[in-house]
Design an enzyme around this catalytic site. Structure first.
Site, PDB file in Angstrom:
ATOM      1  N   LEU A   1       0.803  -1.219   0.000  1.00  0.00           N
ATOM      2  CA  LEU A   1       0.000   0.000   0.000  1.00  0.00           C
ATOM      3  C   LEU A   1       0.840   1.276   0.000  1.00  0.00           C
ATOM      4  O   LEU A   1       0.311   2.373   0.186  1.00  0.00           O
ATOM      5  CB  LEU A   1      -0.986  -0.033   1.179  1.00  0.00           C
ATOM      6  CG  LEU A   1      -1.904  -1.271   1.180  1.00  0.00           C
ATOM      7  CD1 LEU A   1      -2.806  -1.263   2.404  1.00  0.00           C
ATOM      8  CD2 LEU A   1      -2.740  -1.366  -0.078  1.00  0.00           C
ATOM      9  N   CYS A   2       2.137   1.150  -0.209  1.00  0.00           N
ATOM     10  CA  CYS A   2       3.011   2.328  -0.300  1.00  0.00           C
ATOM     11  C   CYS A   2       2.802   3.046  -1.631  1.00  0.00           C
ATOM     12  O   CYS A   2       2.640   2.399  -2.662  1.00  0.00           O
ATOM     13  CB  CYS A   2       4.481   1.906  -0.226  1.00  0.00           C
ATOM     14  SG  CYS A   2       5.132   1.896   1.441  1.00  0.00           S
ATOM     15  N   HIS A   3       2.867   4.359  -1.587  1.00  0.00           N
ATOM     16  CA  HIS A   3       2.798   5.146  -2.811  1.00  0.00           C
ATOM     17  C   HIS A   3       4.150   5.114  -3.526  1.00  0.00           C
ATOM     18  O   HIS A   3       5.184   5.190  -2.882  1.00  0.00           O
ATOM     19  CB  HIS A   3       2.473   6.607  -2.476  1.00  0.00           C
ATOM     20  CG  HIS A   3       1.110   6.782  -1.907  1.00  0.00           C
ATOM     21  ND1 HIS A   3       0.844   6.600  -0.572  1.00  0.00           N
ATOM     22  CD2 HIS A   3      -0.072   7.101  -2.492  1.00  0.00           C
ATOM     23  CE1 HIS A   3      -0.451   6.808  -0.360  1.00  0.00           C
ATOM     24  NE2 HIS A   3      -1.028   7.104  -1.500  1.00  0.00           N
TER      25      HIS A   3
ATOM     26  N   MET B   1       8.848   4.460   5.254  1.00  0.00           N
ATOM     27  CA  MET B   1       8.950   3.071   4.803  1.00  0.00           C
ATOM     28  C   MET B   1      10.216   2.851   3.981  1.00  0.00           C
ATOM     29  O   MET B   1      10.825   1.782   4.035  1.00  0.00           O
ATOM     30  CB  MET B   1       7.717   2.656   3.991  1.00  0.00           C
ATOM     31  CG  MET B   1       6.431   2.579   4.785  1.00  0.00           C
ATOM     32  SD  MET B   1       6.588   1.770   6.416  1.00  0.00           S
ATOM     33  CE  MET B   1       7.209   0.162   5.951  1.00  0.00           C
ATOM     34  N   GLU B   2      10.608   3.865   3.225  1.00  0.00           N
ATOM     35  CA  GLU B   2      11.817   3.753   2.406  1.00  0.00           C
ATOM     36  C   GLU B   2      13.045   3.624   3.313  1.00  0.00           C
ATOM     37  O   GLU B   2      13.941   2.807   3.062  1.00  0.00           O
ATOM     38  CB  GLU B   2      11.950   4.994   1.491  1.00  0.00           C
ATOM     39  CG  GLU B   2      11.049   4.961   0.267  1.00  0.00           C
ATOM     40  CD  GLU B   2       9.557   5.110   0.573  1.00  0.00           C
ATOM     41  OE1 GLU B   2       9.204   5.559   1.692  1.00  0.00           O
ATOM     42  OE2 GLU B   2       8.739   4.766  -0.296  1.00  0.00           O
TER      43      GLU B   2
ATOM     44  N   ASP C   1      23.125 -12.610   4.566  1.00  0.00           N
ATOM     45  CA  ASP C   1      23.413 -13.478   3.419  1.00  0.00           C
ATOM     46  C   ASP C   1      24.914 -13.720   3.258  1.00  0.00           C
ATOM     47  O   ASP C   1      25.349 -14.863   3.049  1.00  0.00           O
ATOM     48  CB  ASP C   1      22.851 -12.841   2.148  1.00  0.00           C
ATOM     49  CG  ASP C   1      23.127 -13.670   0.904  1.00  0.00           C
ATOM     50  OD1 ASP C   1      22.927 -14.897   0.963  1.00  0.00           O
ATOM     51  OD2 ASP C   1      23.519 -13.109  -0.124  1.00  0.00           O
TER      52      ASP C   1
END
Lengths: 159, 159, 159, 159, 159, 159
Positions: free
Chosen positions: A75-77, A113-114, A128
């Site tokens: 739901l992120c723009h 969010m970024e 990793d």
């Protein structure tokens, strides 16, 4: 406390309308850390530039992940970041690598969010590269540190 | 302790050669949790199916992220997952949502990164949907729980 | 000389059927070089590990691009690379960075395009990082060096 | 000569801050050529519209690659292209296909990388479609031709 | 009638386990049509090779979309297509372009979604290219035509 | 009737120049329906929130597909959607799920393709989740319903 903005009245997910929000400079800082065995940390930091690629790969992965946030988080723009940085600092006491990220843009929605996605993916990338020697590493304290710009204004983590 | 396999002798990153590794069934389980205010947790779990979308969106985001792992983590091998599941369980005592993931495939390399990426992105998606009411949420304890298959065999987290 | 395999009898593009081709180990080596001003090359190579990130970023970009080849080149088959390496060597005489790539997999189609894409994107990434100081850089000699495996067998560039 | 802008003072890669740069119309033209056997060129150009798909596929691949530049080149800013064109012209004398690209947008950063990526990927796509008949093709002269807009102003290749 | 396989007992979405399914050759054919004004169809088909790009672009878009199906459809398994073709046939009587797709692979899961996605995206691409002259176009009859291979065996549309 | 804007005078595809178009609020509504057996529809709608995930997964897939439109449709401009919603309504009489989408942004080009892509991919996702019980489902009536903003102004489907 207000309701969850990403659900409509029926409880259905939607991408919130930001059409009417002002275009302002927005900035967010996030943090993550990855705890590891002292020997693993030693392998990353020792050897000078020869091991430089480990931190460089994690840094690049974090920067690229920031750019793909709207593709990963449903739901992120979509938005156009104007700056991303990812800093990785070994902390011998904690036996961890500490990751600090900064995202900035001039736009209609925030970049929390970024910044969080960049920190998470940088940490996963370290996992990793070191998992062959240390499967027990733990990613922790993934959190927003600070946020500026937009209607909700300045926010800073407590303590 | 062996050296970091993702760096060659000059310390340069490369994608490790797995051409000669056996094709076996491989499986990994990972975990993450996101700590939040009790009121935030209450908003997610209350209301029955109306709020169902919050957990469904996080679940889907985790599943899709597992499939994109090799695109996100620079030195991961592309692979073809044959199963992914993401389970989200509210824990009122911890005031958290606990995320457990499982990935499986029949292939030449393990799926630890896929399971960890699914858990991380599911947690980030929960953060995204609840950040309007609770910016202080923290993602924690992102770790591998168990790993089966491949030359290194069975591994399980201690304790 | 045979006809173009990527076109059907009407001249329409299609993705060639490789369903019946044998699964064999396939390998390809490719090359590219980027010519620049001596001062630009000096900036990249001097300063020891401090400038190390320039070559590391290009190396990572090349490795990731190899994994995305079937997404970039419309008629390429998706495939699962088992090894990718990208080597960058400064050549003071030529005033260039020379890029050598190697891709390998066990599959039904060759990996020439993956090796060539890795070399091209590594070169483009170097251009990006140095363009503020030298817009006249030229990427040249992007070519296949060697190819092994598959029905067409071993092929090596002449001369 | 200024320093490499994509590295910070520690030599670490970051995505440069363009938040304060002016929004202006920016344009870039790039070039690439792919040299091949005369018979290969003949196969592409002969046959009129029946072979039309070869050039069309390369054109589309170039246009799409321009849109994915920030995903491919780690430190490129995401941006919203307002125009892309890719022109492919057979040159019998050189025994080559010559590729000219143009990208335009109104934004805070230049589109040189987008134009160069479009040219490179169009060339790689031609290689892919013709490689069954001519593995010795060489992509060459990938370079910026012209750049307009932004603080650094107009730049044109010499000679 | 069996239950929905993509939901577990709690009704939660998951990616179905196909680890134990046999690797067999699997094939699917799908169909879609886009209805338009006779004048729009005339514009696409007239002019010989000059307009050839319209159908070529739709064909390429369909092929590429087939390769991205597992990225678009959340619960689809990633897989390695060994053949994709997209055929576009103008139908003057219906005033439509009819789209037929074929996907094939040797693997553990079917390719119905790949064939359907290719047909849908080819149709959407035609809409995009013609929308300036005909916004009322309708995409219709998107359906599976035939499916071979796998445990459920041969299936063919009725009538 | 004007010519096809996505082809230049030679009939070659290009991405249309929108650099000079005004930035205005643009909006599009699209529709699609997927026809199925009454038993299939019953399985989706019955069981209350337990089956809630089926519609939630389709909704999320549609929203994410809208964000990827410029990656899927070759000549679409990249753009930054400010709102996306996907509504799914079971229609027992038609034995169908009806899908209505809405996209909005403030930008230089329309969002018709984004709304249509969201509707198509939501429908394909429903097909995927129900195909084990009903391979004969048909996606139909994929069409633009309404469009606002931009030079061509308001457009609404007839009838």
């Amino acid at each position: 406390m207000s309701k969850l903005t990403h659900l409509d009245e029926q409880g259905h997910a939607h991408m919130v309308d930001v059409s009417e929000k002002a275009v302002t400079t927005r900035e967010a800082r996030a943090y993550a850390e990855i705890l590891m065995l002292p020997e693993t940390l030693e392998m990353i930091v020792s050897g000078g530039h020869k091991k430089g690629d480990v931190l460089a790969v994690a840094r690049i992965a974090g920067i690229q992940a920031a750019k793909r946030t709207s593709d990963l988080i449903p739901l992120c723009h979509p938005l156009m970041l104007t700056k991303v940085s990812v800093e990785l600092v070994p902390d011998v006491e904690k036996s961890a690598i500490c990751i600090s990220t900064l995202c900035r843009l001039s736009g209609q929605t925030g970049v929390e969010m970024e910044a969080l996605t960049a920190a998470s993916v940088a940490a996963l990338t370290l996992y990793d590269m070191c998992k062959a020697v240390d499967k027990g590493m733990v990613i922790s304290e993934v959190k927003l540190i600070e946020k500026k710009g937009g209607k909700s204004g300045h926010w800073k983590i407590e303590g």
